[in-house]
Design an enzyme around this catalytic site. Sequence first.
Site, PDB file in Angstrom:
ATOM      1  CG  ASP A  14      -1.701   1.250   1.427  1.00  0.00           C
ATOM      2  OD1 ASP A  14      -1.646   2.123   0.546  1.00  0.00           O
ATOM      3  OD2 ASP A  14      -2.391   1.365   2.469  1.00  0.00           O
ATOM      4  CE  LYS A  76      -1.465   7.114  -3.495  1.00  0.00           C
ATOM      5  NZ  LYS A  76      -1.925   6.139  -2.502  1.00  0.00           N
ATOM      6  CD  GLU A 153      -4.885   3.654  -2.242  1.00  0.00           C
ATOM      7  OE1 GLU A 153      -5.656   4.466  -1.708  1.00  0.00           O
ATOM      8  OE2 GLU A 153      -3.742   3.946  -2.623  1.00  0.00           O
ATOM      9  CG  ASP A 176      -9.621   4.384   0.924  1.00  0.00           C
ATOM     10  OD1 ASP A 176      -9.094   5.072   1.815  1.00  0.00           O
ATOM     11  OD2 ASP A 176      -8.969   3.633   0.177  1.00  0.00           O
TER      12      ASP A 176
HETATM   13  P1  ADP Z   1      -2.776   7.192   3.073  1.00  0.00           P
HETATM   14  O1  ADP Z   1      -3.287   5.854   2.676  1.00  0.00           O
HETATM   15  O2  ADP Z   1      -3.162   8.266   2.126  1.00  0.00           O
HETATM   16  O3  ADP Z   1      -1.338   7.216   3.382  1.00  0.00           O
HETATM   17  P2  ADP Z   1      -3.902   6.765   5.692  1.00  0.00           P
HETATM   18  O4  ADP Z   1      -5.009   5.834   5.449  1.00  0.00           O
HETATM   19  O5  ADP Z   1      -2.684   6.274   6.385  1.00  0.00           O
HETATM   20  O6  ADP Z   1      -3.532   7.569   4.384  1.00  0.00           O
HETATM   21  O7  ADP Z   1      -4.522   7.996   6.493  1.00  0.00           O
HETATM   22  C1  ADP Z   1      -3.738   9.102   6.771  1.00  0.00           C
HETATM   23  C2  ADP Z   1      -4.618  10.232   7.176  1.00  0.00           C
HETATM   24  O8  ADP Z   1      -5.419   9.828   8.295  1.00  0.00           O
HETATM   25  C3  ADP Z   1      -3.815  11.430   7.605  1.00  0.00           C
HETATM   26  O9  ADP Z   1      -4.360  12.597   7.034  1.00  0.00           O
HETATM   27  C4  ADP Z   1      -3.980  11.417   9.119  1.00  0.00           C
HETATM   28  O10 ADP Z   1      -3.926  12.713   9.652  1.00  0.00           O
HETATM   29  C5  ADP Z   1      -5.360  10.822   9.279  1.00  0.00           C
HETATM   30  N1  ADP Z   1      -5.555  10.206  10.595  1.00  0.00           N
HETATM   31  C6  ADP Z   1      -4.921   9.128  11.104  1.00  0.00           C
HETATM   32  N2  ADP Z   1      -5.344   8.882  12.361  1.00  0.00           N
HETATM   33  C7  ADP Z   1      -6.268   9.836  12.660  1.00  0.00           C
HETATM   34  C8  ADP Z   1      -7.075  10.126  13.805  1.00  0.00           C
HETATM   35  N3  ADP Z   1      -6.994   9.413  14.928  1.00  0.00           N
HETATM   36  N4  ADP Z   1      -7.926  11.180  13.731  1.00  0.00           N
HETATM   37  C9  ADP Z   1      -7.995  11.936  12.613  1.00  0.00           C
HETATM   38  N5  ADP Z   1      -7.259  11.714  11.516  1.00  0.00           N
HETATM   39  C10 ADP Z   1      -6.410  10.677  11.524  1.00  0.00           C
HETATM   40 MG    MG Z   2      -4.335   4.466   1.991  1.00  0.00          MG
END
Ligand code: ADP
Ligand code: MG
Length: 582
Positions: A14, A76, A153, A176
């Site tokens: 991922d 990205k 995804e 998502d």
């Molecule tokens: P990606 O797949 O795009 O890398 P993720 O699924 O890892 O993203 O999600 C990342 C996003 O989720 C970030 O913007 C982060 O700030 C947000 N995030 C993660 N945990 C929390 C939380 N507890 N509360 C609010 N936002 C969150």
């Molecule tokens: Mg993701």
Amino acid sequence: MTETQKNAPCVGIDLGTTNSLVSVFLNGKPELIPNSHGSVLTPSVIGVLESGEIIVGQAAKELRVTQPDACVSCFKRFMAQDRRFNLRGQEFSPIELSSLVLRSLKEDAANALGMPITEAVITVPAYFNDHARQATRLAGEMAGLTVRRMINEPTAAALVHGFHDRDDEKMITIIDLGGGTFDVTVMEVFESTLEIRSTAGESMLGGEDFTDRIVAHVLQTQNIALEVAEFQFPRRVARLRSECENAKRQLTRSDSASIRLPNEEGEFGGDPKTIHIDRTTYSSLCGPLLRRVSAPIARAMRDTDLAPEDIDDVILVGGATRMPVFQSFVENYFQKPAIARFNPDEIVALGASVQAALIERDAAVDDMIMTDVCPFTLGVEVSKELGGQRKDGYFSPILHRNSTIPISQEEMFYTVAANQPSVTVRVYQGDSRKTAENMLVGQLEVSPLPQGPAGSPLLIRFTYDISGVLEVEAYTPGGKKFRTVLTSHVESLSPQSVEDAKRRIASLKFYPREDQANLQLARFAERMLGELPSWQRQQLDQAIDFYESAMNRSNRDEFHHAKQMLLTCLSSLGISPEDDLA
Ligand code: ADP
Ligand code: MG
């Protein structure tokens, strides 16, 4: 090929905007692989040290707070664009930066599994266009990976649900919201078959935009515009963004959060000004973003001809779906509680290795069947005769959005002039009848055309493969074939740039992996230093100096001693690296 290489599994990756993960299908189930720091999440952040060495992941994320110019994240989002990021004089494209993240995950997997890794399934946002998909495949190749498949995804997340609930008969919607992208997918599950029915989304909307709303709000209370601050005081914005990210997470757990305002150097100094934000204020800040969320949900539902009440399960994926304000928005739309049965950060990576198991025909998944769709309408530009006048710029669709893939579709077109020497087939993505409002994805030159009267036919065939890559072919009446995989007008995807980039990546110097954790501690301590009032700083400052100089020498005992001193100093200040890095 050696025996070990033959046995090495195809991993699932991922490649996220904020975090990336790698997984493997072992003993009948998908498992996440931790990185060299023991964490399954590797921040998608790249940094360059003063020595010119590259760092990836948590250490780079630490460095980003104090030295934003030397680091880059969220690249990205620009995957399909000719953008360059300059880090201490070294230039990188988003593809190169992604390949550095992939390389790091590949090495983590190789270390954990004890064999070289050469193949991967990589996930992409469903709403990634053709360029972004090609760019992702290329990033994989640059990292030394054969990309067996790219999957959407939300489809990967669906696969994990399907893997566990094969016997269900349900209509599911997957929502998502990651760091930078938003996707909605509607799927039907029946008799071990997962049929993706529709997908919609936005590739420029994610959790980071919610953080930015808080950053802009805080700066606004000081009468500063975000764009101006970003340019004039990058360190201040970098530190403030990190504060606001914490506040956003705090607002997931509690009703209010406080944000310390850093000074222009990006430090908190003695007594920083503090701004409080409660959930009501945050909700109103998020209003414009939430309104953008509803359009893709409505489109995905419309395309399947379903109403919200026809959906049995609403599944949340992506870290940003943890936000209560987002959850209530979704629950209100579907009028039912949303399900977050699996960790929303991890499920996509797990699904990638379920897909790898499907490709490798693993016995644990041999009864599962999955079909996916092409999320956009793709077609060509044509001219039309309207009121006796010929007008250019009209869009003629060939593949309709949400067609099941792989798919090949052809359409006949006709020349407009006698003995027309050539045709430029311009390929667009979108749903507008005018090409100006759709996105140009590439073009194919059909030349020379055989001589003939106006109205001579030209057959155009679009083939959209299972990884979501489009191939365009044109046939003249004589049967001559012209074909292209659409890469033409993105400079960084041209064969020459690709070769140059591969050479550059191969020549980069990396900070030794085994020392990354030590470096990370130094960057963490440095970041904490900026948070301390001035009277508490001196001791920590000295401990960092001592630690860094010990790091540069090869005396292990001395280094161990310096590390202990730094840890003791941090703990005397009530700071624990484990809490923060977890
Ligand atoms: P990606 O797949 O795009 O890398 P993720 O699924 O890892 O993203 O999600 C990342 C996003 O989720 C970030 O913007 C982060 O700030 C947000 N995030 C993660 N945990 C929390 C939380 N507890 N509360 C609010 N936002 C969150
Ligand atoms: Mg993701």
